[in-house]
Every structure is written in structure tokens, then in C-alpha cells.
Design an enzyme around this catalytic site. Structure first.
Site, mmCIF file in Angstrom:
data_model
loop_
_atom_site.group_PDB
_atom_site.id
_atom_site.type_symbol
_atom_site.label_atom_id
_atom_site.label_comp_id
_atom_site.label_asym_id
_atom_site.label_seq_id
_atom_site.Cartn_x
_atom_site.Cartn_y
_atom_site.Cartn_z
ATOM 1 N N GLY A 57 15.747 21.608 60.295
ATOM 2 C CA GLY A 57 14.606 20.648 59.553
ATOM 3 C C GLY A 57 15.239 19.949 58.700
ATOM 4 C CB SER A 67 13.037 13.881 68.397
ATOM 5 O OG SER A 67 13.666 15.209 68.418
ATOM 6 C CG ASP A 78 10.704 29.078 65.299
ATOM 7 O OD1 ASP A 78 11.864 29.397 65.236
ATOM 8 O OD2 ASP A 78 10.263 28.088 64.670
#
Length: 216
Positions: A57, A67, A78
Site C-alpha cells: 500500500g 489500481s 487477505d
């Protein structure tokens, strides 16, 4: 026209944060392949993969390589990794339904949040300035607080996995006995439980608010 878009899409797939995302997928695959035979290595790989979620990030913002593909890749990675660990915990601890319920809540709340974001035309699912919940705004508006809650949640699951000695362990008994054995572990578990509780509350808020908005 399609020939012009292909190089652009290829470039997105090769963004630095997305490459980190691919590495995360590989680390998780390796981690779960050896989770029962090498608990320590599994925990390290799983946690490093989780930390890389924050690193990619940072690179995405720093290099201006944000994006939709990267955001979806992150969320899917995750959710799948957490889901796998929760399924394992549900087979180790009693009652296992607790972990399966957490799994359902985690997936449903995040899916509803992403779906609501796309419908509203927002650029990020973390844009909750119009939310009526102060906790919701605090969670998504303060990166450090959100990071603490997310890390606490994953650390708690890793601790539970490492503490289990056999199948059908009683969840409460394991937490209480472990807290009595070590003050440091007790403090770590208490902090992790606090962050975990906040994150589950956020998941409930996400699901309820998005359910109401859909029916409204």
C-alpha cells in the site's frame, strides 16, 4: 483499440505493489502447506505476508501505482489467508462454530463494503466520511489505529494456533491458562483481544450499514 489497452494492462500487472501481492500469495501457499509440520515457520511466513499488505500500500501511494486490480488482489489475498487460518482454528478449538462465524462475518462485511463502494462511485472502500458511526470514521480515518486493530486480529489468531497442543482444545481454557503462565503473554493477549474486538465491531457496522442501504 484492444491492442492499445493490452500494454497498459500489462503495465498494471507489473506494478511494484502488485508484484509484492504475488509474493504474498506464494508465501501464504507455502505457509499453509507446512502449517502443521512447522508451526513456527508458518507463523513467520503468515505474519510477514500480512505485513507486506501495508508495504504494498505504501509503494502504491509512493509510486502512484494505485489500481483497482491491486486493491482487489490485496482484499482477496487477505480474506483467503484469514479464512484458511480460521478454518484451521475451527478444527482445533471447541466450539469451532465461533471461528466459522468470524469467517462468515469477515468475508460478508468486506464484500458488502467493496460492493457499496463501487455502487457509490467512490475511489476507495476506506472513504467513510459520510458515515454516521464515529468508530467507523476513526477506524478508516486513522491509519495507525486501523493497523493496530488489523495486526491485533491476526496476532491473536497466530497465538491461538501456536498455543494449541491437540485437537478439540477448549478456547477459554487455553487463553486463561496461557495468561497465567506468562505476564508478557497475558498483556499481549489482552491487547490483541481489544484490537480484535474493535475490528469485529467494524465488521458488524459494515455489514449492517450496507444491508440497510441496499434495502433502503
Amino acid at each position: 483499440m484492444s491492442d492499445r489497452t493490452k500494454p497498459k494492462m500489462l503495465t498494471i500487472y507489473l506494478y511494484v505493489p502488485n508484484i509484492i501481492g504475488y509474493i504474498r500469495v506464494l508465501m501464504n501457499c507455502l505457509a499453509f502447506a507446512i502449517c502443521f509440520s512447522h508451526k513456527g515457520i508458518f507463523s513467520i511466513l503468515y505474519f510477514v505476508s500480512f505485513v507486506c499488505d501495508g508495504i504494498d500500500g505504501w509503494f502504491a501511494r509512493k509510486l502512484n501505482q494505485v489500481s483497482t486490480f491491486g486493491a482487489v488482489l490485496d482484499m482477496v489475498t487477505d480474506r483467503i489467508s484469514t479464512a484458511c487460518l480460521l478454518v484451521i482454528l475451527s478444527q482445533i478449538y471447541s466450539p469451532g462454530l465461533v471461528f466459522l462465524s468470524l469467517l462468515a462475518l469477515d468475508i460478508a462485511s468486506h464484500w458488502f463494503q467493496m460492493y457499496s463502494t463501487f455502487l457509490s462511485g467512490k475511489s476507495s472502500h476506506k472513504d467513510v466520511k459520510d458515515s454516521s458511526s464515529w468508530l467507523f470514521r476513526l477506524y478508516y480515518g486513522n491509519r495507525m489505529f486501523m493497523a493496530f486493530c488489523c495486526v491485533s486480529c491476526e496476532v491473536l489468531y497466530i497465538i491461538l494456533f501456536l498455543l494449541a497442543k491437540r485437537q478439540s482444545e477448549d478456547l477459554i481454557d487455553v487463553l486463561v491458562s496461557s495468561g497465567r503462565q506468562s505476564l508478557a503473554l497475558f498483556i499481549l493477549i489482552v491487547l490483541a483481544l481489544f484490537g480484535w474486538a474493535v475490528k469485529q465491531t467494524i465488521n458488524v457496522i459494515q455489514e449492517c450499514s450496507n444491508s440497510f442501504s441496499r434495502h433502503g
